[in-house]
Write an enzyme that holds these catalytic residues in place. Sequence first.
Site, mmCIF file in Angstrom:
data_model
loop_
_atom_site.group_PDB
_atom_site.id
_atom_site.type_symbol
_atom_site.label_atom_id
_atom_site.label_comp_id
_atom_site.label_asym_id
_atom_site.label_seq_id
_atom_site.Cartn_x
_atom_site.Cartn_y
_atom_site.Cartn_z
ATOM 1 N N PHE A 216 -7.700 -9.938 4.903
ATOM 2 C CA PHE A 216 -7.276 -10.132 3.652
ATOM 3 C C PHE A 216 -6.518 -11.445 3.799
ATOM 4 O O PHE A 216 -5.385 -11.467 4.351
ATOM 5 C CB PHE A 216 -6.267 -8.919 3.075
ATOM 6 N N ASP B 286 -2.184 -4.239 10.357
ATOM 7 C CA ASP B 286 -1.921 -4.202 8.987
ATOM 8 C C ASP B 286 -2.685 -2.836 8.558
ATOM 9 O O ASP B 286 -3.896 -3.027 8.882
ATOM 10 C CB ASP B 286 -2.393 -5.163 8.197
ATOM 11 N N TYR C 7 0.063 1.259 -2.431
ATOM 12 C CA TYR C 7 -0.467 1.577 -3.486
ATOM 13 C C TYR C 7 -1.911 2.084 -3.565
ATOM 14 O O TYR C 7 -2.868 2.268 -4.389
ATOM 15 C CB TYR C 7 -0.195 0.691 -4.525
ATOM 16 N N LYS C 8 -2.761 2.173 -2.332
ATOM 17 C CA LYS C 8 -4.024 2.398 -2.027
ATOM 18 C C LYS C 8 -4.097 3.839 -1.713
ATOM 19 O O LYS C 8 -3.984 4.728 -2.723
ATOM 20 C CB LYS C 8 -4.562 1.507 -1.012
ATOM 21 N N ARG D 127 -17.688 -2.673 -3.888
ATOM 22 C CA ARG D 127 -16.899 -1.871 -2.899
ATOM 23 C C ARG D 127 -16.558 -0.679 -3.731
ATOM 24 O O ARG D 127 -16.375 -0.487 -4.634
ATOM 25 C CB ARG D 127 -15.390 -2.635 -2.714
#
Lengths: 403, 403
Positions: free
Chosen positions: B131, B200, B225-226, B374
């Site tokens: 990312f 990560d 938050y995922k 996705r």
Amino acid sequence: MSDSDLQAQAAKKDAEDELRGKRGEFVLDDTVYLDGNSLGALPAVVQERVADVISRQWGKLRIRSWDESGWWTAPERIGDRIAPLVGAAPGQIVVGDSTSVNVFKALVAAVRMVRDSGEGRDEIVVDATTFPTDGYIAQSAARMTGCTLVPVTPAEVPGVLGPRTAVVLLNHADYRTGRLHDLPGLTAAVHDAGALVVWDLCHTAGALPVGLDAHGVDLAVGCTYKYLNGGPGSPAYIYVRADLQARFDSPLPGWNSHAEPFGMRPEFEAAQGAVRGRVGTPDILSMLALDAALDVWDGVSIEAVRAKSLALTDFFVDCVTAYVPEGRVDVLTPAAHGQRGSQVALRSEDAGDVMRRLVEQGVVGDFRAPDVLRFGFTPLYVGFADVERAAGVLARTLGEPAG
Amino acid sequence: MSDSDLQAQAAKKDAEDELRGKRGEFVLDDTVYLDGNSLGALPAVVQERVADVISRQWGKLRIRSWDESGWWTAPERIGDRIAPLVGAAPGQIVVGDSTSVNVFKALVAAVRMVRDSGEGRDEIVVDATTFPTDGYIAQSAARMTGCTLVPVTPAEVPGVLGPRTAVVLLNHADYRTGRLHDLPGLTAAVHDAGALVVWDLCHTAGALPVGLDAHGVDLAVGCTYKYLNGGPGSPAYIYVRADLQARFDSPLPGWNSHAEPFGMRPEFEAAQGAVRGRVGTPDILSMLALDAALDVWDGVSIEAVRAKSLALTDFFVDCVTAYVPEGRVDVLTPAAHGQRGSQVALRSEDAGDVMRRLVEQGVVGDFRAPDVLRFGFTPLYVGFADVERAAGVLARTLGEPAG
């Protein structure tokens, strides 16, 4: 003056207070809350607005809210709401991260700007009386940019400025004594020395006019949970003057500061404007609580807030002088209006114990080791009768044997 | 296989799903929400808990809540709640700041640890498929520590490790393809080269067992938050392995990481333990929303979550294979379980338009430029009937002319 004289004065001042209607916009009880310089009281609108953010924006719209509820642009939109309170035109403030993190961004970016001009400046001057975190972060910024830290009192700053000065980090008001520093004069002195200045506005934003643009301040940071009432640990902000933004080279170049954040490009290309101060994904719940809290500023002039703040602190000192036996406390806050923020600090030998007993009696200030009683006056919700009552409770407490 | 066969399979799998009761703890509607790898759905408990934080803790207790409501220790307390989900013993994780800021802390601290050992290591190896923010921050960390950045694919990492390697920053799962990287093997390879590794975990924490302690990971960061459903932009976290904490020298030494934060001492002295990873005042509303959201993990084993995640992604690929005309999409996510996170990525020429039409039909995934669809599968609230329905809608959408 007698108690009843001062009580009558308080009633008259409250009746004439043009901001008195604002008190009803906060959640208050019968406590005299003089700790808004640490955590501002709750604006009533926040509860409902955050409930909507959670239940509808997150719960129903979910990912769509990044666009449809304006989440993505919240840092700069809310920055533009803070801007008029600190004398900044739009487009120069973004909200996010903590004050400490913003101090780091500001100092490193400032050192880089100065060095881009080709000068061999390698000193970061920092207010030695600052809230400590600024000093710790300044030390780290100095270490990581190969600079030397020069800690001095604000009064000593003009004397240490010179060709080696890169950046000066100053607090607008001293967090212990409440002393207001001379932002226009010190900014001019730093500029005369060819350096840049970063102001920490934690203890003044929302309490008095700052005039960032008018005084040519380079960079500034501040928290939003004191006089801006944004809530516990609400996001801080960074101000980057418009003409410096193109040279703002952040040490924390997260994807939110990229020219094309959703391009997911491997190479970093900084966005134009204040959004260069953004880093990672913004903390939406806290940020939108702050957004709601800022509604209380609608129709309020910061000049009116300042006038009331000075009247409140003057009146508090008057009441303390009248009620407290002479020699029992020393007023640390300067008497001159131009040197006073929105708090009054009193030195008292048994300050820790005194503050504990004040809190028990519903007068909330705070204690700063070793001997300081701090009382903060937030003009939007503190009234003159509160002030008189606080001074009375303080006098009685100081007159009693320690508990 | 026919639609009705797959529908019957879905019903059987849902009936046998030991996690099916968890779905009722989330606020959901008739949308098939396959975007929990971007923003997790709302756990129902959050609304009420945040309302209490605002109205009682902030509104009534105000400043007292820093002690009485446990605000001050929230970063480490909530870190300890995340710890078992990523295989960490208590005392090694603190919550706060964004992932980007935590990547910066971790990389700079890791470089300093390696250099403290007296070795001339000056390369930061970074996952080039990461990312992007991780790469941007790694570039900044390299610049500020005098290191060179070496961007390579995770597969190329073992080949570039050597006596110059200081730190390696890797993503546990690729955010585009959903490919899971070999955390135990790569960690061991980095250690064999005498370097440190930072993982990560944004795309794996809460979706599968990570085993930080078991595999000897040095440092890790992640968002919440995922798959942890902490809310939009909820605070991230940093893991510092217990035996490295005494050498963790943060580039962001804010007052929250001081040994005596309320001593307000001018000299910085780092606290002991994971709290060295703290910086400024924690963002309480977002942090306590996350704390509430973590309640859904009570009684859930991460192994059960992983088993269901693999079953969901297997079943989605089965349904897509059965329903979508051959050649219309390519599955980018590896078929091997050991190489798969909790998402399925499909390549499709008109992916942007396809995703827009899926969302219109109540199947929410997301689009990553230029051609990736996705779909994220959160085992706590996604069921097998959802999966079958999503594949069916996808197949019909792909069979229609572009809108």
